[in-house]
Design an enzyme around this catalytic site. Structure first.
Site, short mmCIF file in Angstrom:
data_model
loop_
_atom_site.label_atom_id
_atom_site.label_comp_id
_atom_site.label_asym_id
_atom_site.label_seq_id
_atom_site.Cartn_x
_atom_site.Cartn_y
_atom_site.Cartn_z
N GLU A 1 51.95 -53.51 16.73
CA GLU A 1 51.36 -52.58 17.52
C GLU A 1 50.15 -52.04 16.58
O GLU A 1 50.45 -51.33 15.92
CB GLU A 1 52.47 -51.47 18.00
CG GLU A 1 51.92 -50.43 18.97
CD GLU A 1 52.47 -49.14 18.66
OE1 GLU A 1 52.55 -48.25 19.75
OE2 GLU A 1 53.52 -49.20 17.96
N ASP B 1 56.58 -52.04 15.29
CA ASP B 1 56.30 -50.88 15.66
C ASP B 1 55.36 -49.97 14.92
O ASP B 1 55.39 -50.17 13.25
CB ASP B 1 57.42 -49.99 15.86
CG ASP B 1 57.06 -48.33 16.35
OD1 ASP B 1 56.62 -48.44 17.70
OD2 ASP B 1 57.58 -47.69 15.88
#
Length: 556
Positions: A294, A258
């Site tokens: 990401e 993330d």
């Protein structure tokens, strides 16, 4: 510092046990029938070579996968409390596998005070609303028995402000006088975060409890409830290695990283080194470990992040309403533009990291759903799926995308609504996030109805995934554009992998076209797989392919 993960029960099942199960599964699975027909006709669920020869699935056991993204909270409720859980995911594994997915990405599952769980309070456990460690071990085992690899969200840019590391550090700092400096031998957690006597540039918040004149501040770029971790701290990195060990020993096959470009807001080189460190560390335990990160940015930034020599970054430039996939499906980008984008991505990213695996997708949990973007146009939604499933790398599909589920507005909760299983059977249906707007209804039928409808969006997804699972060249092949057959509405490419070459033909117009293969590199090839948005068929006769509007086919 005691290693907490050693106190947790470790799985007794070898991660490699899945290989035997996969081999058994592949021996049983075949796709039958000759010829190509429209998705939705009687023949569409069984396809062959075009010559009557039965074709076995050709699924390679590597890190090229078809991934299904699941927000557990809204997916399937196994215990009747209205909240999705891990056992609910396990109950739906056959549905996922039957569609053709062989990878699952679970959004955060660790304990957290929020519904979304991107603010972790304990990296060594499962959030109680989702289940237990034992439930997770069972899910992993059941995934592996079906040849499905499981990756989980790893959130290390920040923790929860309720994490013991943070609360302990804040209590300690608040106890210091104005002239006292923190002692890491007394409280090592003060190095785990970015603390300062002053509010520095960026987003900083005052810690509670300090006396006037002795204030301390912490960095929290996303929110005050998500204090940023200091990933240059060696003690924290050692802790994160223990966390990785814990999940790897439970059988996890990879991490979705993330907010990778936010580890440090100004130092991309540091961010890349952090990714490389964790990836390299995990590969020492599991050489087949997979990482997808990401980096929500343009192509040039993603290109720079492949210098981390980690496998995958989500292809944000090609996603959502402004990306080439949905634009091509809508007819606002040409077929030529689509295939040239694929080729450019391959050339650009492979030049930086030869072992890169692209991660294309239509939309994800942070974006407006594809049904909204394409205004519930069923043909365009099918076409977008077909285009995605011809792209290199590992495609990711957000749960509900396969049945045309909608979102509403920009609220994250409204993008993470309950999976639409049935209108008549409420078993397993979830209530969704607390602040989700009610009444977000789908324009398309629920799963149970679409499974019974061979013309549905879901049936199209199954056909597209079948095509991918029969042709490993699609994910792995080196792209060559057949220029003489490529134009505004039609495009033809070759993909070559391990001395095997296939051709992919696209008609992105809504009108039918014919493509003459005579004298081209495709002459003599036969139809292998076909995708059409309606009931018309693709045919190949006398060297000419007849393609209805918005159709795709594979020749071999």
């Amino acid at each position: 510092m005691e290693k907490q993960w050693k106190r947790k029960r470790r799985t007794k099942t070898s991660v490699r046990q899945r290989l035997l199960s996969l081999c058994l599964a592949l021996a049983l699975l075949t796709a039958l029938l000759s010829g190509c027909s429209a998705a939705g006709t009687e023949e569409s669920t069984e396809q062959g070579t075009g010559s009557g020869t039965a074709v076995e699935l050709n699924i390679v056991d590597d890190n090229y996968r078809n991934y299904y993204e699941i927000f557990v909270y809204s997916f399937y409720d196994s215990d009747g409390d209205g909240i999705g859980d891990l056992n609910g995911v396990t109950e739906k594994l056959d549905y996922i596998a039957d569609m053709g997915f062989n990878g699952i990405w679970l959004m955060p599952i660790m304990p957290s005070p929020s519904y979304h769980k991107y603010d972790v309070t304990d990296y060594y456990d499962i959030d109680p609303v989702y289940g237990t460690i034992e439930d997770f071990e069972n899910l992993v085992e059941e995934c592996h028995s079906r040849g499905i690899r499981l990756i989980i969200d790893m959130v290390i840019n920040h923790s929860s402000s309720q994490h013991e590391w943070f609360t302990t550090a804040c209590e300690y700092l608040a106890s210091l006088g104005a002239e006292e400096e923190p002692d890491v031998t007394v409280c090592p957690y003060v190095e785990y975060y970015h603390f300062s006597r002053e509010q520095e540039s960026g987003v900083w918040y005052e810690i509670p409890g300090a006396t006037a004149g002795a204030e301390w501040y912490y960095e929290g770029e996303f929110s005050s409830e998500m204090p940023d971790l200091n990933l240059e701290c060696e003690a924290l990195k050692a802790e994160l290695e223990d966390i990785a060990d814990f999940w790897l020993e439970l059988g996890v096959d990879g991490f979705r990283m993330d907010a990778a470009m936010h580890f440090d807001e100004t130092d991309g080189e540091l961010n890349r080194s952090i990714l490389n460190w964790l990836y390299t560390y995990c590969c020492e335990t599991n050489p087949d470990f997979y990482m997808v990160s990401e980096v929500w940015a343009g192509s040039s930034t993603i290109e720079s992040y492949y210098a981390s020599e980690t496998p995958s970054f989500f292809n944000f430039p090609n996603s959502s309403v402004d990306g080439v996939i949905e634009k091509t499906a809508m007819g606002t980008a040409t077929a030529e533009k689509f295939v040239n984008t694929m080729l450019t991505d391959q050339q650009t990213y492979s030049a930086v990291y030869a072992d890169y695996i692209d991660a294309p997708f239509l939309t994800n949990h942070d974006q407006v759903r594809v049904a909204n973007n394409l205004q519930n146009n069923e043909s365009n939604m099918k076409m977008a799926c077909g285009l995605l499933m011809t792209m290199n790398g590992s495609p990711f599909v957000y749960y509900g995308e396969e049945i045309g589920m909608k979102s509403k507005g920009q609220s994250d909760e409204n993008k993470r609504i309950p999976m639409y299983w049935s209108d008549t059977d409420t078993t397993g249906m979830t209530v969704g996030p607390e602040n989700m707007e009610q009444g977000i209804t789908s324009s398309f039928a629920a799963v149970d109805e679409q499974l019974a409808d061979e013309t549905s969006i879901l049936s199209y997804y199954k056909e597209a995934l079948l095509m991918r699972n029969q042709n490993p060249e699609i994910a792995r092949g080196e792209i060559t554009i057949v220029e003489e057959l490529t134009g505004e509405d039609t495009a033809v490419i070759l993909k070559t992998w391990e001395e095997s070459t296939i051709a992919i033909l696209y008609n992105t117009d809504t009108e039918a076209v014919t493509i003459d293969l005579t004298g081209t590199a495709l002459e003599g090839m036969e139809l292998q797989n076909c995708l059409t948005v309606g009931e018309e068929e693709i045919t190949l006769a006398d060297g000419v392919v007849a393609m209805p509007g918005q159709s795709i086919c594979v020749l071999r």
